[in-house]
Design an enzyme around this catalytic site. Structure first.
Site, PDB file in Angstrom:
ATOM      1  N   ASP A  18       0.836  -1.197   0.000  1.00 19.60           N
ATOM      2  CA  ASP A  18       0.000   0.000   0.000  1.00 19.60           C
ATOM      3  C   ASP A  18       0.876   1.255   0.000  1.00 19.60           C
ATOM      4  O   ASP A  18       2.030   1.207   0.431  1.00 19.60           O
ATOM      5  CB  ASP A  18      -0.889   0.040   1.251  1.00 19.60           C
TER       6      ASP A  18
HETATM    7  N1  URA Z   1      -1.143  -6.019   3.877  1.00 23.76           N
HETATM    8  C1  URA Z   1      -1.658  -4.758   3.885  1.00 23.76           C
HETATM    9  O1  URA Z   1      -2.689  -4.520   4.490  1.00 23.76           O
HETATM   10  N2  URA Z   1      -1.009  -3.808   3.203  1.00 23.76           N
HETATM   11  C2  URA Z   1       0.157  -4.003   2.544  1.00 23.76           C
HETATM   12  O2  URA Z   1       0.722  -3.065   1.956  1.00 23.76           O
HETATM   13  C3  URA Z   1       0.686  -5.304   2.560  1.00 23.76           C
HETATM   14  C4  URA Z   1       0.023  -6.293   3.229  1.00 23.76           C
END
Ligand code: URA
Length: 242
Positions: A106
């Site tokens: 993310d």
């Molecule tokens: N899980 C999440 O919630 N976000 C990420 O970026 C990676 C794994």
């Protein structure tokens, strides 16, 4: 023994754009096995021929595998008209055509992101059937109970009624000033926003998230956020041998 046109071989290695490469060749700045060449379509045996640009040998690699310590605030995409991407952060010496992030973190997640131009390798490490593990350092807003830890380890049901594969959760010593908790979580799949959704299912909010390992390969902690380096062959193999 790949055999490629000289100009294609050089552009595939990120030396310069095709047009500039043609200019370098026509100016006599490219040598093959010590001799100046002016023919961009000359066939190069990448195993045997030595190609130099401005006297510097070009080591041919069919694919590259790059570890980035992704900083918060950039997106895991190859290109975007508005947003800064992880590919934008790569230094020129690591850039070449066809690079993409193998899996997404993310925008606000930091840590180990693999960038490659090898679609088959990316597919293999991302396929849920291969079960390549991903380890995350997570700070959450409130402490976990032993029952919640057990639910994580038994296969948590998240929103949408989706059951996750069993995950490993280790609570780290020393809490956080906000009264939350610091934990290491290892999962063997990569559902969208998986870590945040897993904690949300238990009523906790993720405050900070960083991927620290993929398979058997840990993030090189000498890489500052935004920095990247190529993996060795041994390191690449460690990812699949988790
Ligand atoms: N899980 C999440 O919630 N976000 C990420 O970026 C990676 C794994």
């Amino acid at each position: 023994m790949p055999v490629l046109r000289l100009d294609r071989m050089l552009s595939s290695q990120g030396i310069a754009a095709r047009k500039e490469i043609k200019e370098l060749i026509s100016k006599g700045l490219v040598t093959v096995n010590g001799g100046h060449v002016r023919n961009p379509s000359l066939k190069i045996d990448t195993d045997r021929d030595t190609v130099c640009v401005n006297g510097v040998p070009v080591k041919y690699r069919e694919h590259v595998y790059i570890m980035m310590n992704k900083p918060a605030g950039v997106i895991s995409a190859s290109d975007d008209p508005r947003e800064k991407t992880v590919i934008d952060l790569l230094p020129p010496k690591l850039k070449r055509p066809g690079l993409f992030p193998a899996g997404r973190l993310d925008r606000d997640t930091e840590g180990f992101l693999l960038i490659t131009d090898d679609g088959t390798f990316a597919h293999n490490i991302l396929s849920p059937r291969k079960h390549v593990s991903k380890q995350y350092y997570v700070v959450i807003d409130s402490p976990l109970t032993p029952e919640e830890i057990e639910r994580f380890e038994n296969g948590l049901v998240i929103d949408g009624g989706i059951t996750c594969l069993p995950a490993k959760l280790r609570v780290l010593e020393g809490g956080v000033s906000s009264g939350g908790a610091r934990v290491m979580v290892t999962i063997h799949e990569g559902k969208y926003h998986q870590i945040k959704r897993m904690f949300k299912a238990l009523g906790h909010e993720v405050i900070y998230l960083k991927r620290t390992a993929m398979g058997g390969l840990h993030l090189d902690d000498s890489l500052k956020p935004g920095e990247a380096r190529e993996l060795t062959d041994e390191e690449k193999e460690l990812i699949v041998k988790s």
